[in-house]
Each structure stands twice: as C-alpha cells, then as structure tokens.
Design a protein around this motif. Structure first.
Motif, short mmCIF file in Angstrom:
data_model
loop_
_atom_site.label_atom_id
_atom_site.label_comp_id
_atom_site.label_asym_id
_atom_site.label_seq_id
_atom_site.Cartn_x
_atom_site.Cartn_y
_atom_site.Cartn_z
N GLY A 51 0.82 -1.21 0.00
CA GLY A 51 0.00 0.00 0.00
C GLY A 51 0.85 1.27 0.00
O GLY A 51 1.97 1.28 0.51
N SER A 52 0.29 2.34 -0.58
CA SER A 52 1.03 3.61 -0.73
C SER A 52 1.58 4.14 0.60
O SER A 52 2.72 4.60 0.66
N ALA A 53 0.76 4.04 1.66
CA ALA A 53 1.15 4.67 2.92
C ALA A 53 2.40 4.00 3.52
O ALA A 53 3.11 4.61 4.32
N VAL B 114 3.45 -5.96 -6.31
CA VAL B 114 2.50 -4.98 -6.83
C VAL B 114 2.66 -3.76 -5.93
O VAL B 114 2.29 -3.78 -4.77
N SER B 115 3.29 -2.74 -6.47
CA SER B 115 3.63 -1.59 -5.64
C SER B 115 2.74 -0.39 -5.95
O SER B 115 2.72 0.12 -7.06
N SER B 116 2.02 0.05 -4.95
CA SER B 116 1.30 1.32 -5.05
C SER B 116 2.30 2.42 -4.71
O SER B 116 3.44 2.15 -4.38
N GLY B 117 1.82 3.64 -4.78
CA GLY B 117 2.66 4.75 -4.32
C GLY B 117 3.02 5.74 -5.40
O GLY B 117 3.62 6.77 -5.12
N ALA B 118 2.64 5.45 -6.66
CA ALA B 118 3.02 6.37 -7.73
C ALA B 118 2.39 7.75 -7.53
O ALA B 118 3.06 8.78 -7.59
N ILE B 119 1.08 7.74 -7.28
CA ILE B 119 0.39 9.02 -7.15
C ILE B 119 0.86 9.75 -5.88
O ILE B 119 1.19 10.94 -5.91
N ALA B 120 0.98 8.98 -4.79
CA ALA B 120 1.41 9.60 -3.52
C ALA B 120 2.81 10.19 -3.66
O ALA B 120 3.09 11.32 -3.21
N LEU B 121 3.70 9.45 -4.31
CA LEU B 121 5.07 9.95 -4.46
C LEU B 121 5.12 11.15 -5.41
O LEU B 121 5.82 12.14 -5.16
N ILE C 186 5.02 -4.26 -10.32
CA ILE C 186 3.80 -4.05 -11.10
C ILE C 186 2.95 -2.93 -10.47
O ILE C 186 2.86 -2.83 -9.25
N ASN C 187 2.34 -2.13 -11.31
CA ASN C 187 1.38 -1.13 -10.83
C ASN C 187 0.35 -0.92 -11.93
O ASN C 187 0.53 -1.34 -13.07
N GLU C 188 -0.73 -0.28 -11.56
CA GLU C 188 -1.68 0.12 -12.60
C GLU C 188 -1.05 1.28 -13.37
O GLU C 188 -0.32 2.10 -12.81
N ASN C 189 -1.30 1.32 -14.68
CA ASN C 189 -0.79 2.43 -15.47
C ASN C 189 -1.70 3.64 -15.25
O ASN C 189 -2.54 3.97 -16.09
N ASP C 190 -1.50 4.30 -14.12
CA ASP C 190 -2.39 5.39 -13.73
C ASP C 190 -2.32 6.60 -14.65
O ASP C 190 -3.18 7.46 -14.62
N THR C 191 -1.27 6.68 -15.46
CA THR C 191 -1.13 7.86 -16.33
C THR C 191 -2.18 7.87 -17.43
O THR C 191 -2.50 8.91 -17.97
N TYR D 290 -8.68 -0.35 -12.58
CA TYR D 290 -8.94 -1.21 -11.42
C TYR D 290 -9.31 -0.29 -10.25
O TYR D 290 -10.22 -0.57 -9.49
N GLY D 291 -8.52 0.79 -10.12
CA GLY D 291 -8.80 1.75 -9.06
C GLY D 291 -8.11 1.41 -7.76
O GLY D 291 -7.68 2.29 -7.04
N ASP D 292 -8.02 0.14 -7.45
CA ASP D 292 -7.30 -0.23 -6.23
C ASP D 292 -6.35 -1.37 -6.55
O ASP D 292 -6.65 -2.21 -7.40
N ASN D 293 -5.22 -1.35 -5.87
CA ASN D 293 -4.21 -2.36 -6.17
C ASN D 293 -4.47 -3.69 -5.47
O ASN D 293 -3.79 -4.67 -5.75
N ASP D 294 -5.45 -3.75 -4.56
CA ASP D 294 -5.79 -5.04 -3.94
C ASP D 294 -6.32 -5.99 -5.01
O ASP D 294 -5.84 -7.11 -5.16
N1 GLU Z 1 -2.00 2.70 -8.44
C1 GLU Z 1 -2.03 3.67 -7.37
C2 GLU Z 1 -0.66 4.31 -7.19
O1 GLU Z 1 0.32 3.70 -7.44
C3 GLU Z 1 -2.44 3.08 -6.03
C4 GLU Z 1 -3.74 2.35 -5.98
C5 GLU Z 1 -4.00 1.81 -4.57
O2 GLU Z 1 -3.46 2.37 -3.61
O3 GLU Z 1 -4.72 0.83 -4.41
O4 GLU Z 1 -0.54 5.42 -6.78
#
Ligand code: GLU
Length: 392
Positions: A19-21, A55-62, A140-145, A153-157
């Motif tokens: 998770g991003s946090a 599966v790494s979140s965090g792109a948007i947060a970073l 791996i991550n969603e291609n949020d761009t 998907y909206g969520d990485n779970d």
């Molecule tokens: N794909 C989003 C990101 O990397 C995170 C989605 C999620 O937190 O479930 O910022």
C-alpha cells in the motif's frame, strides 16, 4: 503457526501488494529504510526458492510529494500527472534497492484490459513469466497515467489478485496499515475479534468487511475481501498483514498477527470446467498420435504435432483439439491466430521465427490453457498442471 498455514518460503510463487502509505510519507517522500527492509525480505525468500512479484502502489502519492501538490482530492488529470512523475521515481527506487541485493527489477504497468481481455491477458502473462524465468522481480502497478475512472482497477488489492491468478501464484500477501480481518470494525466495537484463519469467504465474512456502499469499507477491507475472493477461488491463499514495521514479510513468519485465507480446494477443476465449458470453440486443430500422447501426459501442444487447422480464430480463443480418429481429445486457448497457426502447423518451434518473421511462443496451446475433454482423459481432471510454473 495455525493449522493450514505455512512459512512464506513454503510457497512457490508469491505476489506481494504494498500500500502507498507504507512506501511514501506525505512530507518526506519515499521511505527508503522500509523499502530496503522489504527488499531484504524478498531476497531471503528468493534464496529459499520462492518466486516473488511485487504490486507496488505509491506512484500518485510519491508524485504528489515530488510536485509539492497541496493535500486534498486531485482532479483526474492531476492524479495522472502525479502518477507519471511518481511512477518513474518509484520504479527507480525499487530497481536501486533490489540491485543492492543483486536482484534485477522489471517494471510492468497494467491497464484493466490487460487482465480482462483474454488475448492481452495472455500477452501480459507471457511477459511476466519471462521475467520470472530470468530471475527478475516484476514490479507491477496500474498504469495510472492513462487510466480513467471507466477503465481502471482503481485499487491495487484487486489488481494484485488478478496478477496472482494470472501468474498461477499460490500466495497473495496484502500489506497495508490493517493487520487483518476482524469480526467488526475494531475502533468502533470493543468486542471485535481478530480472525487469523478464514477457511472460506462466506457471506458472513463478506459482511464483516462492510457493504460496498459503507462509509467504513471505502478503500479498506472491502477491496481486500474482493481480492480474496478472486485469489482463493483460483487456488491461491491470501494473507492480510500489517506492513507498518520494517521487514514485514519476515514478521509474518515470526507469528506477528495476520489473517490467512485458505485457497479453494478444487480450483483446477473450476478453471478446466470454464475452458471445457466454452459453448462454441472457434476452430479446430487436428493433431498426430505423438502430440495426442504428449497432451495426455500434461504437455503443451507444439506446432510440430499439428496436422491441420480449421476455422477462423484469434489468439486466446477457445479451440478444440482433435485426435487421429477425428474425435475431440482436448480444448484449449489458442496461442496463435488461425492464419499463423496454419503457417506453422507441422513445423518445429525453432522455425517459427523464420516463418512468421517474429519470435513467437513455442507452444500452439500452452498446457496451462489446456483441458483434456476426451473420454480417456476423464481420470486426469484433477491434475496439477495449473500449479506448475508458467513456462513450458
Ligand atoms: N496505483 C495507485 C498508485 O500507485 C495506487 C492504488 C491503490 O493504492 O490501491 O498510486
């Protein structure tokens, strides 16, 4: 360790969702000490023989932190831009941190269609399979761009669960700031009990996660239970664990509290039923006696064993495989379009590149995508081919 659970190294292929946090601090950016701690956990698991996908979140947060965007909801184009900036930094951090442990990272960015459309699914799966084969760690991550609300998907779970089923993983680990499943929200109900083993995701278990529209479930347990349904029904166990401390994977083995969801006991039959149950195969492949024997022993169908191709089909369509007498012996998902299949039928896999002009797959139908349907095959319906590595 509770009954049914085993140490992480006892699994063959593990998808870890982060998770991003856990990775990103709003003020200071990337949590690099935490990142190196999980990279050393991954290194240990690999040394013990398990394959690991992240599966790494965090792109948007970073990206938000790098761009110093104010807090509050982002507009779609802002989050897409934040993801573009954040993903490059995130991938670099993974790559550098893993390389300090002599591991190589390979980035995969998925959009919804890559797991939901059969042909793109096979393509993504082949790439991930090749990365694992060469010993790299897929990040791996969603291609949020490019993802918009309609196509994401909206969520990485759930994304991680789709990756787990796509790659035939036997364990999915969801790391976030939640340590597992409780019978009720623990901050609201003092009697909430922690569940460390969930044998099956029943309607009662789903109710514990809160309804889809519940305020409490938003972005929390609801998507994790959805992920559990996807994973466990495909024969993949799932663990929900807290990643708040360093070395979160080692902590799971040290009996830190976590929730373990048992895999379904008959997943292979379910998938085989799905392939075998396709109403109208789009085409037919007639195979020789040698190929028929190879199929019966659980091998992939290679072009060399194909005598003729009938029908018009695309890669990923279900096709029937006919034996010498013309009766159906198996069904599977085509590895090639009918036009290409016709050109390489009867030829050696090594000749594919010269014939098609590109290095295609070795198999006409991969064994992971094959189900024996002829009468002689009934006894093998419970084989474990789907649990084997993806590469033939
Ligand atoms: N794909 C989003 C990101 O990397 C995170 C989605 C999620 O937190 O479930 O910022």
């Amino acid at each position: 360790m509770t009954a049914g659970r085993k140490p992480l190294a006892g699994y063959r292929r593990i998808v870890v969702k982060i998770g991003s946090a856990l990775l990103v601090d709003r003020a200071s950016g990337l949590k690099s000490d935490w990142l190196s701690s999980i990279c050393s956990d991954v290194t240990r698991l690999k040394a013990q023989g398990a394959e690991v996908l992240i599966v790494s979140s965090g792109a948007i947060a970073l990206g938000r932190t790098v761009l110093k965007l104010p807090s509050g909801a982002l507009k779609l184009e802002e989050s897409q831009a934040a993801a573009a900036v954040g993903q490059i930094a995130l991938a670099r951090a993974w790559s550098e941190s893993l390389s300090r442990n002599q591991l190589v990272a390979g980035q995969i960015l998925l959009t919804l269609g890559d797991t939901e459309e059969r042909r793109r699914y096979l393509n993504a799966r082949a790439t991930i399979s090749q990365l694992l084969k060469i010993g790299a760690i897929p990040i791996i991550n969603e291609n949020d761009t490019v993802a918009t609300s309609e196509i994401r998907y909206g969520d990485n779970d759930r994304l991680a669960a789709r990756v787990a089923t796509m790659t035939g993983a036997d364990l999915l680990v969801l790391l976030s700031d939640i340590d597992g499943l409780y019978t009720a929200p623990p901050h609201l109900d003092p009697n909430a009990a922690f569940l460390d083993v969930i044998p099956a995701i029943t309607p009662e278990i789903e109710a514990m996660a809160g309804g889809a529209a519940s305020e409490l479930s938003r972005g929390g347990m609801r998507t994790k239970i959805d992920a559990g349904k996807i994973a466990t029904s495909a024969g993949c166990a799932m663990i929900i664990a807290s990643g708040k401390t360093e070395h979160p994977l080692a902590a799971i083995d040290e009996d830190t509290r976590s929730s373990w969801f048992a895999p379904s006991s008959s997943p292979v039959t379910a998938r085989k039923t799905w392939i075998a149950g396709q109403l109208q195969p789009a085409g037919e492949l007639r195979v020789d006696a040698g190929a028929e024997r190879a199929l019966a022993s659980g091998k992939s169908l290679l072009p060399a064993g194909v005598v003729s191709v009938t029908g018009h089909f695309h890669r990923g369509d279900t096709i029937a495989i006919l034996g010498g007498s013309g009766r159906e012996v198996a069904r599977g998902l085509a590895g090639y379009d009918s036009e290409e299949a016709t050109r390489i039928a009867g030829r050696k896999s090594a000749e594919i590149e010269a014939i098609l002009g590109y290095a295609g797959r070795a198999a006409m139908v991969h064994r992971d995508d094959l189900v024996m349907t002829g009468a002689s095959a009934r006894s093998e319906q419970n084989d474990v081919s789907e649990q084997e590595p993806l590469h033939a």
